[in-house]
Design a protein around this motif. Structure first.
Motif, PDB file in Angstrom:
ATOM      1  N   ALA A  14       4.320  10.978  19.573  1.00  0.00           N
ATOM      2  CA  ALA A  14       3.152  10.670  20.472  1.00  0.00           C
ATOM      3  C   ALA A  14       2.601  12.197  20.701  1.00  0.00           C
ATOM      4  CB  ALA A  14       3.552   9.972  21.731  1.00  0.00           C
ATOM      5  N   MET A  15       3.442  12.946  20.817  1.00  0.00           N
ATOM      6  CA  MET A  15       2.911  14.637  21.251  1.00  0.00           C
ATOM      7  C   MET A  15       2.165  15.022  19.973  1.00  0.00           C
ATOM      8  SD  MET A  15       5.738  16.318  23.762  1.00  0.00           S
ATOM      9  CE  MET A  15       7.116  15.382  23.814  1.00  0.00           C
ATOM     10  N   GLY A  19      -1.595  15.899  19.784  1.00  0.00           N
ATOM     11  CA  GLY A  19      -1.966  17.374  19.570  1.00  0.00           C
ATOM     12  C   GLY A  19      -3.179  17.164  18.099  1.00  0.00           C
ATOM     13  N   LEU A  20      -2.826  16.228  17.460  1.00  0.00           N
ATOM     14  CA  LEU A  20      -3.769  16.340  16.226  1.00  0.00           C
ATOM     15  C   LEU A  20      -5.081  15.792  16.681  1.00  0.00           C
ATOM     16  CD1 LEU A  20      -1.735  14.779  13.330  1.00  0.00           C
ATOM     17  CD2 LEU A  20      -2.727  16.891  13.306  1.00  0.00           C
ATOM     18  N   LEU A  21      -5.118  14.751  17.701  1.00  0.00           N
ATOM     19  CA  LEU A  21      -6.313  14.309  18.294  1.00  0.00           C
ATOM     20  C   LEU A  21      -6.966  15.518  18.981  1.00  0.00           C
ATOM     21  CD1 LEU A  21      -8.429  11.756  18.795  1.00  0.00           C
ATOM     22  CD2 LEU A  21      -7.045  11.403  20.899  1.00  0.00           C
ATOM     23  N   TRP A  59     -10.531  10.896  27.860  1.00  0.00           N
ATOM     24  CA  TRP A  59     -10.118   9.867  29.060  1.00  0.00           C
ATOM     25  C   TRP A  59      -9.329   9.089  28.598  1.00  0.00           C
ATOM     26  CZ3 TRP A  59     -11.283   4.709  29.505  1.00  0.00           C
ATOM     27  CH2 TRP A  59     -11.005   4.325  30.905  1.00  0.00           C
ATOM     28  N   PHE A  60      -9.218   8.496  27.399  1.00  0.00           N
ATOM     29  CA  PHE A  60      -8.265   7.477  27.052  1.00  0.00           C
ATOM     30  C   PHE A  60      -6.896   7.888  26.808  1.00  0.00           C
ATOM     31  CE2 PHE A  60     -11.946   4.653  25.553  1.00  0.00           C
ATOM     32  CZ  PHE A  60     -11.423   3.352  26.274  1.00  0.00           C
ATOM     33  N   VAL A  61      -6.735   9.160  26.240  1.00  0.00           N
ATOM     34  CA  VAL A  61      -5.531  10.116  25.926  1.00  0.00           C
ATOM     35  C   VAL A  61      -4.884  10.279  27.337  1.00  0.00           C
ATOM     36  CG1 VAL A  61      -4.477  11.874  25.209  1.00  0.00           C
ATOM     37  CG2 VAL A  61      -6.079  10.810  23.652  1.00  0.00           C
ATOM     38  N   VAL A  62      -5.491  10.693  28.172  1.00  0.00           N
ATOM     39  CA  VAL A  62      -5.073  11.106  29.671  1.00  0.00           C
ATOM     40  C   VAL A  62      -4.637   9.732  30.419  1.00  0.00           C
ATOM     41  CG1 VAL A  62      -5.715  11.931  31.976  1.00  0.00           C
ATOM     42  CG2 VAL A  62      -6.450  13.075  29.950  1.00  0.00           C
ATOM     43  N   ARG A  63      -5.409   8.668  30.172  1.00  0.00           N
ATOM     44  CA  ARG A  63      -5.002   7.538  30.822  1.00  0.00           C
ATOM     45  C   ARG A  63      -3.698   6.813  30.230  1.00  0.00           C
ATOM     46  NH1 ARG A  63      -8.280   1.970  29.768  1.00  0.00           N
ATOM     47  NH2 ARG A  63      -7.439   0.717  31.416  1.00  0.00           N
ATOM     48  N   GLU A  64      -3.649   6.951  28.827  1.00  0.00           N
ATOM     49  CA  GLU A  64      -2.294   6.481  28.409  1.00  0.00           C
ATOM     50  C   GLU A  64      -1.114   7.248  28.548  1.00  0.00           C
ATOM     51  OE1 GLU A  64      -2.007   3.273  26.761  1.00  0.00           O
ATOM     52  OE2 GLU A  64      -4.165   3.292  27.798  1.00  0.00           O
ATOM     53  N   TRP A  65      -1.303   8.394  28.614  1.00  0.00           N
ATOM     54  CA  TRP A  65       0.003   9.382  28.913  1.00  0.00           C
ATOM     55  C   TRP A  65       0.497   9.122  30.345  1.00  0.00           C
ATOM     56  CZ3 TRP A  65       3.435  11.839  26.318  1.00  0.00           C
ATOM     57  CH2 TRP A  65       3.323  12.098  24.785  1.00  0.00           C
ATOM     58  N   ARG A  66      -0.621   9.116  31.167  1.00  0.00           N
ATOM     59  CA  ARG A  66      -0.263   8.790  32.662  1.00  0.00           C
ATOM     60  C   ARG A  66       0.453   7.521  32.592  1.00  0.00           C
ATOM     61  NH1 ARG A  66      -4.704   8.855  36.956  1.00  0.00           N
ATOM     62  NH2 ARG A  66      -2.751   8.776  38.369  1.00  0.00           N
ATOM     63  N   LEU A  67       0.061   6.347  31.773  1.00  0.00           N
ATOM     64  CA  LEU A  67       0.610   4.964  32.327  1.00  0.00           C
ATOM     65  C   LEU A  67       1.906   5.358  31.360  1.00  0.00           C
ATOM     66  CD1 LEU A  67       0.607   1.940  32.838  1.00  0.00           C
ATOM     67  CD2 LEU A  67      -0.293   1.538  30.353  1.00  0.00           C
ATOM     68  N   ALA A  68       2.110   5.899  30.405  1.00  0.00           N
ATOM     69  CA  ALA A  68       3.686   6.147  29.734  1.00  0.00           C
ATOM     70  C   ALA A  68       4.629   6.962  30.527  1.00  0.00           C
ATOM     71  CB  ALA A  68       3.349   7.179  28.413  1.00  0.00           C
ATOM     72  N   VAL A  69       4.054   8.103  31.372  1.00  0.00           N
ATOM     73  CA  VAL A  69       4.991   8.797  32.312  1.00  0.00           C
ATOM     74  C   VAL A  69       5.280   7.832  33.574  1.00  0.00           C
ATOM     75  CG1 VAL A  69       4.914  10.610  33.639  1.00  0.00           C
ATOM     76  CG2 VAL A  69       4.095  10.914  31.454  1.00  0.00           C
TER      77      VAL A  69
END
Length: 153
Positions: A14-15, A19-21, A59-69
């Motif tokens: 995922a990281m 990073g690629l994104l 925005w989408f990436v931050v939202r998904e990482w927050r949910l994962a954490v």
């Protein structure tokens, strides 16, 4: 596969994808700025349009990482209390969950969440019951609700 490898391999993947994104977003943003610097009306319009895409992606990436954490924190807390639910649903030889059995088990978990609307742990279990039953959209909604209740509590 060791427990450490099983735990970190998906995170590293995922990281790497994030990073690629990030690299892609940076390239698109730099091209958008270059278009806006031309001063031409079409170039400026295209530059602004292209700049919106990286903002949405971030925005989408931050939202998904927050949910994962948040999901990992909730799982760790439940595991620490000895309340992390074990997935014991029957599976096919290929490892897929038997959807009929998942739907039957789902009803008990749904009733528990409805009876305890303010209990983040009940919504966490409901999220995974939805996922096992094959309803990923509702699973994410339930997990977001669990995360919100967990943050508030």
């Amino acid at each position: 596969m060791t427990a450490i490898r099983r735990r970190w391999l998906p995170r590293l993947g995922a990281m790497a994808l994030t990073g690629l994104l990030g690299l892609y977003v940076a390239l698109v943003a730099s091209r958008a700025v270059a278009l806006m610097r031309t001063g031409e009306p079409v170039g400026v319009a295209l530059g602004v349009a292209f700049l919106v895409l990286p903002v949405i992606a971030i925005w989408f990436v931050v939202r998904e990482w927050r949910l994962a954490v948040a999901g990992q924190r909730m799982a760790d807390e439940l595991a620490g209390q000895g309340e992390l639910q074990v997935d014991d649903l029957p599976r096919s030889p290929s490892g897929r969950i038997d959807r009929a059995a998942a739907r039957v088990a789902f009803e008990d978990v749904r009733r528990e969440a409805e009876a305890n609307r303010g209990d983040w742990a009940a919504w966490y279990r409901l999220a995974f019951a939805y996922d096992a039953a094959g309803d990923r959209k509702r699973a994410r909604e339930a997990l977001r609700r669990a995360a919100g209740l967990h943050r508030a509590g």
